[in-house]
Motif scaffolding. Structure first.
Motif, PDB file in Angstrom:
ATOM      1  N   GLY A  92       0.818  -1.198   0.000  1.00  0.00           N
ATOM      2  CA  GLY A  92       0.000   0.000   0.000  1.00  0.00           C
ATOM      3  C   GLY A  92       0.859   1.258   0.000  1.00  0.00           C
ATOM      4  O   GLY A  92       2.096   1.193  -0.045  1.00  0.00           O
ATOM      5  N   ARG A  93       0.178   2.394   0.077  1.00  0.00           N
ATOM      6  CA  ARG A  93       0.875   3.692   0.019  1.00  0.00           C
ATOM      7  C   ARG A  93       1.884   3.862   1.146  1.00  0.00           C
ATOM      8  O   ARG A  93       2.888   4.548   0.993  1.00  0.00           O
ATOM      9  CB  ARG A  93      -0.149   4.824   0.115  1.00  0.00           C
ATOM     10  N   VAL A 118      -4.743   1.000  -4.472  1.00  0.00           N
ATOM     11  CA  VAL A 118      -5.767   2.051  -4.410  1.00  0.00           C
ATOM     12  C   VAL A 118      -5.614   3.023  -5.581  1.00  0.00           C
ATOM     13  O   VAL A 118      -6.614   3.453  -6.173  1.00  0.00           O
ATOM     14  CB  VAL A 118      -5.729   2.797  -3.047  1.00  0.00           C
ATOM     15  N   ASP A 119      -4.391   3.331  -5.951  1.00  0.00           N
ATOM     16  CA  ASP A 119      -4.168   4.269  -7.056  1.00  0.00           C
ATOM     17  C   ASP A 119      -4.489   3.623  -8.405  1.00  0.00           C
ATOM     18  O   ASP A 119      -5.021   4.270  -9.299  1.00  0.00           O
ATOM     19  CB  ASP A 119      -2.727   4.786  -7.019  1.00  0.00           C
ATOM     20  N   GLY A 136      -1.999  -2.561   1.987  1.00  0.00           N
ATOM     21  CA  GLY A 136      -2.858  -1.542   1.387  1.00  0.00           C
ATOM     22  C   GLY A 136      -4.204  -1.348   2.080  1.00  0.00           C
ATOM     23  O   GLY A 136      -4.968  -0.462   1.690  1.00  0.00           O
ATOM     24  N   ASP A 154      -5.518   2.093   2.932  1.00  0.00           N
ATOM     25  CA  ASP A 154      -5.793   2.958   1.776  1.00  0.00           C
ATOM     26  C   ASP A 154      -7.261   2.894   1.353  1.00  0.00           C
ATOM     27  O   ASP A 154      -7.683   3.652   0.474  1.00  0.00           O
ATOM     28  CB  ASP A 154      -4.925   2.539   0.568  1.00  0.00           C
TER      29      ASP A 154
END
Ligand SMILES: [Zn+2]
Ligand SMILES: [Zn+2]
Length: 316
Positions: free
Chosen positions: A100-101, A127-128, A152, A155
């Protein structure tokens, strides 16, 4: 003189025995071939819109020796840190998130034993990729809750995370292989296995009742690990096997993770082996199965990509 000989013998044993054991751990040792699965093939009536997409969020840089017995220390291979989007008219599901981010920050909370052997690159978090593709989620379905599969989750605030009771307990009690700092505010929802036998597994959960997404219990790697079977309208069947094996050689060559790695990675290596043999037996019966170990990037290459992953965004 005699003492000297004994001394050399002991010294040689002290040096050689660990080396021999070490090499034995990593040497090829295929499991006995199981009989092909002979049970019924369950029917499915998947909607024609059903589709799966690879969501590779990044990679771990490894050597194949870490992935399966008989692999090499000189054979470098990137292991995918990935999820898969299942697009279904009743609601899209993400099977695992991969990185994740916040992976950099999260990574620092892992035990040093994991950090010391892990070098990773973040490409693009799920998510992006999903936002760019305009794909809202009904839920996230975890194969299991190890750090590299759940990174993630934060997110996706508010999106339910589907887990088995056993895996939920594993999360609550901070079982091994999870981040040192538990996530807060995740909406875990437990599900059970109301359905019967499924392709060699003892129980099943048919997510939308049409046979297109069926989850089966596969405890061993973690106490509540599962396999997610996705069957498309054209009959293509993907078992998402999580970490039952890390690389496809686990199935094609029937090679487990090396002993020393099983000790660190698996909650119950015996249980994991049983599920590995179930998948091998199934592949003997249905050679067309597209088995997707979460960390085999070649398996994700067999499905359409949600986004063109760009390499080298950030590396650690
Ligand atoms: Zn795992
Ligand atoms: Zn994993």
């Amino acid at each position: 003189m005699k003492n000297k000989r004994v001394y050399f013998a002991v010294a040689a044993a002290v040096v050689l025995v660990p080396h021999a054991l070490f090499l034995h751990t990593f040497s090829a040792s295929p499991l006995p071939k199981p009989d092909p699965y002979i049970g019924p093939i369950p029917s499915a009536t998947p909607p024609k819109e059903l589709a799966v997409f690879a969501v590779v969020a990044g990679v771990n840089h490894r050597v194949t020796a870490e992935g399966y017995r008989g692999g090499s220390f000189f054979d470098h291979r990137d292991f995918s840190m990935a999820g898969a989007l299942v697009k279904h008219p009743q609601g899209n599901l993400l099977i695992d998130t991969g990185f994740g981010r916040n992976i950099d920050e999260q990574f620092r909370t892992l035990p040093w034993t994991i950090r010391a052997i892990t070098k990773y690159s973040l490409w693009q978090p799920a998510v992006d990729q999903l936002q760019a593709a305009g794909k809202p989620l009904r839920a996230i379905l975890l194969t299991h809750s190890h750090w590299d599969h759940v990174s993630g989750l934060p997110d996706f605030p508010g999106v339910p995370v589907w887990v088995t009771t056993q895996e939920h307990e594993f999360i609550r009690t901070g079982g091994k292989g999870q981040f040192g700092k538990p996530f807060t505010g995740i909406r875990y929802e437990e599900y059970g296995f109301e359905g019967g036998l499924y392709l060699g597994f003892p129980a099943s959960h048919d997510v939308y009742g049409d046979g297109s997404i069926v989850v089966v219990p596969a405890p061993g790697h973690t106490p509540g690990s599962v396999v997610v079977f996705v069957t498309l309208a054209n009959g293509t069947r993907y078992p998402f096997v999580g970490d039952i094996v890390w690389q496809l050689e686990g199935i094609s060559e029937r090679e487990e993770r090396p002993w020393i790695i099983r000790q660190g990675a698996d909650s119950d290596a015996e249980g994991n082996r049983e599920n590995m043999l179930r998948i091998i037996a199934l592949k003997e019966r249905l050679p067309e199965l597209i088995i997707v170990p979460a960390h085999d990037i070649r398996a994700f290459a067999e499905m359409p990509k949600l986004a063109q992953a760009s390499s080298g965004t950030t590396s650690h």
